[in-house]
Design an enzyme around this catalytic site. Structure first.
Site, mmCIF file in Angstrom:
data_model
loop_
_atom_site.group_PDB
_atom_site.id
_atom_site.type_symbol
_atom_site.label_atom_id
_atom_site.label_comp_id
_atom_site.label_asym_id
_atom_site.label_seq_id
_atom_site.Cartn_x
_atom_site.Cartn_y
_atom_site.Cartn_z
ATOM 1 N N ARG A 37 27.156 49.311 41.194
ATOM 2 C CA ARG A 37 25.704 49.237 41.068
ATOM 3 C C ARG A 37 25.068 50.627 40.919
ATOM 4 O O ARG A 37 23.882 50.806 41.189
ATOM 5 C CB ARG A 37 25.089 48.508 42.264
ATOM 6 C CG ARG A 37 25.835 47.255 42.615
ATOM 7 C CD ARG A 37 24.940 46.031 42.769
ATOM 8 N NE ARG A 37 25.751 44.825 42.854
ATOM 9 C CZ ARG A 37 25.949 43.976 41.852
ATOM 10 N NH1 ARG A 37 25.379 44.153 40.689
ATOM 11 N NH2 ARG A 37 26.715 42.915 42.018
ATOM 12 N N HIS A 67 36.741 49.141 34.335
ATOM 13 C CA HIS A 67 35.514 48.374 34.092
ATOM 14 C C HIS A 67 34.303 49.258 34.392
ATOM 15 O O HIS A 67 34.193 49.826 35.470
ATOM 16 C CB HIS A 67 35.515 47.123 34.979
ATOM 17 C CG HIS A 67 34.488 46.093 34.612
ATOM 18 N ND1 HIS A 67 33.147 46.398 34.473
ATOM 19 C CD2 HIS A 67 34.594 44.776 34.352
ATOM 20 C CE1 HIS A 67 32.483 45.288 34.149
ATOM 21 N NE2 HIS A 67 33.346 44.291 34.062
ATOM 22 N N HIS A 107 30.032 45.763 29.812
ATOM 23 C CA HIS A 107 29.114 44.688 29.433
ATOM 24 C C HIS A 107 28.190 45.264 28.371
ATOM 25 O O HIS A 107 27.539 46.286 28.631
ATOM 26 C CB HIS A 107 28.304 44.221 30.649
ATOM 27 C CG HIS A 107 29.141 43.563 31.710
ATOM 28 N ND1 HIS A 107 28.606 43.064 32.868
ATOM 29 C CD2 HIS A 107 30.485 43.320 31.765
ATOM 30 C CE1 HIS A 107 29.580 42.526 33.602
ATOM 31 N NE2 HIS A 107 30.723 42.683 32.965
ATOM 32 N N GLU A 142 32.787 43.254 26.548
ATOM 33 C CA GLU A 142 33.150 42.013 27.237
ATOM 34 C C GLU A 142 32.302 40.857 26.715
ATOM 35 O O GLU A 142 31.093 40.999 26.505
ATOM 36 C CB GLU A 142 32.961 42.178 28.755
ATOM 37 C CG GLU A 142 33.386 40.916 29.526
ATOM 38 C CD GLU A 142 33.478 41.104 31.035
ATOM 39 O OE1 GLU A 142 33.390 42.253 31.515
ATOM 40 O OE2 GLU A 142 33.638 40.089 31.725
ATOM 41 N N HIS A 179 32.922 33.492 31.308
ATOM 42 C CA HIS A 179 31.772 33.837 30.471
ATOM 43 C C HIS A 179 31.740 33.041 29.164
ATOM 44 O O HIS A 179 30.686 32.534 28.780
ATOM 45 C CB HIS A 179 31.772 35.333 30.153
ATOM 46 C CG HIS A 179 31.597 36.202 31.364
ATOM 47 N ND1 HIS A 179 31.635 37.571 31.304
ATOM 48 C CD2 HIS A 179 31.371 35.895 32.665
ATOM 49 C CE1 HIS A 179 31.459 38.071 32.519
ATOM 50 N NE2 HIS A 179 31.298 37.070 33.358
ATOM 51 N N HIS A 211 39.919 38.314 30.988
ATOM 52 C CA HIS A 211 39.550 38.100 32.393
ATOM 53 C C HIS A 211 39.737 36.624 32.700
ATOM 54 O O HIS A 211 39.154 35.768 32.026
ATOM 55 C CB HIS A 211 38.078 38.469 32.631
ATOM 56 C CG HIS A 211 37.817 39.935 32.637
ATOM 57 N ND1 HIS A 211 36.555 40.464 32.484
ATOM 58 C CD2 HIS A 211 38.654 40.983 32.820
ATOM 59 C CE1 HIS A 211 36.627 41.788 32.557
ATOM 60 N NE2 HIS A 211 37.886 42.126 32.750
ATOM 61 N N ASP A 224 27.062 32.461 34.844
ATOM 62 C CA ASP A 224 27.989 33.505 35.258
ATOM 63 C C ASP A 224 28.318 33.458 36.749
ATOM 64 O O ASP A 224 28.090 34.417 37.475
ATOM 65 C CB ASP A 224 27.438 34.900 34.883
ATOM 66 C CG ASP A 224 28.508 35.983 35.031
ATOM 67 O OD1 ASP A 224 29.656 35.653 35.378
ATOM 68 O OD2 ASP A 224 28.174 37.157 34.801
ATOM 69 N N GLU A 256 39.229 37.905 38.283
ATOM 70 C CA GLU A 256 37.991 38.386 38.933
ATOM 71 C C GLU A 256 37.393 37.214 39.699
ATOM 72 O O GLU A 256 36.204 36.931 39.622
ATOM 73 C CB GLU A 256 36.979 38.840 37.886
ATOM 74 C CG GLU A 256 37.431 39.914 36.940
ATOM 75 C CD GLU A 256 36.398 40.183 35.851
ATOM 76 O OE1 GLU A 256 35.954 39.232 35.175
ATOM 77 O OE2 GLU A 256 36.032 41.352 35.686
HETATM 78 ZN ZN ZN Z 1 31.105 37.413 35.298
HETATM 79 FE FE FE Z 2 34.680 39.619 33.447
HETATM 80 FE FE FE Z 3 32.689 42.225 33.579
#
Ligand code: ZN
Ligand code: FE
Ligand code: FE
Length: 278
Positions: A37, A67, A107, A142, A179, A211, A224, A256
């Site tokens: 974050r 990531h 992302h 992603e 996703h 993922h 999500d 994840e």
């Molecule tokens: Zn996600």
């Molecule tokens: Fe992911």
């Molecule tokens: Fe991600």
């Protein structure tokens, strides 16, 4: 080679993650390049990276996934947020130059009301200015769930970004199962059809990582919310098909799912059981 692993905490560095993933029965892993974050980027230990490069090669550890923190947004409406994201991402890629066998996943961004086309243009412009294709580490967009104003839930958006980047040979895509399912692609009922669409629009040769997450919500929910494997709307059978699919099986797979380390070890063991040799 079956590269399977999970997201790990970077806190103790590369060697610690390598040993941790082996202890969980895995052969690959993912980590955040910084506080998920935040934009602050700590220096990495050159000694740790050198030791890791050697250890990973000697112990059958496959491609690792770096990531980017969630807060990076290359298509923010605010110029200052775009700039800080640009700087942080460039710094990540510079630091990754020392790491062997790693890909960088981020992302694409959220257009926050500016519209998808503007989002796509801003992301591509940033990647061009950064010369993202010049780094040793492949840079992966992603696939997103389409929550809020996320860019990258449609394969067409990912293709449009890639097309607008001049030096794009080293750019690719990381497919997130939760996703894409949340984005409306039915990988449960028609995995082949989804991969055919991906191939037609983006090109399967662009796909560099997967993922593995189940979804708490049904197809096309755009929420999500990840779920443990087999406990969501995607289901165990679909994951068995995904990890064995000829177009996917040699890619690095990373969990994840909402798990602590023992839960990840169980899921890795399950996936090994579902893997068929060819
Ligand atoms: Zn996600
Ligand atoms: Fe992911
Ligand atoms: Fe991600």
């Amino acid at each position: 080679m079956f590269t399977i692993g999970c997201h790990l905490s970077f806190s103790k560095g590369f060697m610690a993650m390598a040993k941790e993933i082996l202890s969980l029965g895995g052969s690959g892993f993912q980590f955040f390049t910084g506080n998920p974050r935040g934009y602050a980027s700590k220096e990495w230990s050159a000694k740790d990276i050198a030791a890791y490069n050697e250890f990973a090669a000697a112990n059958g550890i496959g491609t690792a996934i770096a990531h980017a923190p969630y807060v990076y947004n290359l298509c923010a409406a605010r110029e200052d947020i775009r700039q800080i994201s640009f700087d942080a991402m460039k710094s990540d890629l510079q630091k990754l130059e020392a790491v062997d066998n790693v890909v960088y996943n981020f992302h694409p961004g959220s257009h926050v009301g500016q519209g998808s086309e503007t989002g796509v243009a801003l992301i591509a412009d940033a990647l061009n200015r950064m010369e993202a294709g010049r780094f040793k580490t492949p840079v992966l967009l992603e696939t997103m769930a389409g929550k809020g104003s996320e860019v990258g839930a449609r394969f067409e958006e990912l293709a449009a970004i890639l097309e607008k980047v001049e030096d794009n040979a080293n750019l690719g895509v990381c497919l997130d199962t939760c996703h894409v399912f949340d984005g409306g692609y039915d990988i449960v009922g028609d995995l082949d059809g989804v991969l055919e669409a991906f191939d037609r629009i983006v090109g399967l040769s662009r796909l560099k990582a997967v993922h593995l997450n189940d979804s708490k919500n049904p197809l096309g929910s755009h929420k999500d919310r990840h779920e443990k494997l087999g406990e969501g709307y995607i289901g165990a059978q679909a994951f068995a098909a995904i990890i064995n699919h000829p177009a996917l099986r040699e890619l690095p797979f990373c969990l994840e799912t909402p798990n602590e380390l023992p839960g990840y070890a169980e899921e890795i063991a399950l996936l090994r059981k579902w893997r068929t040799e060819v």
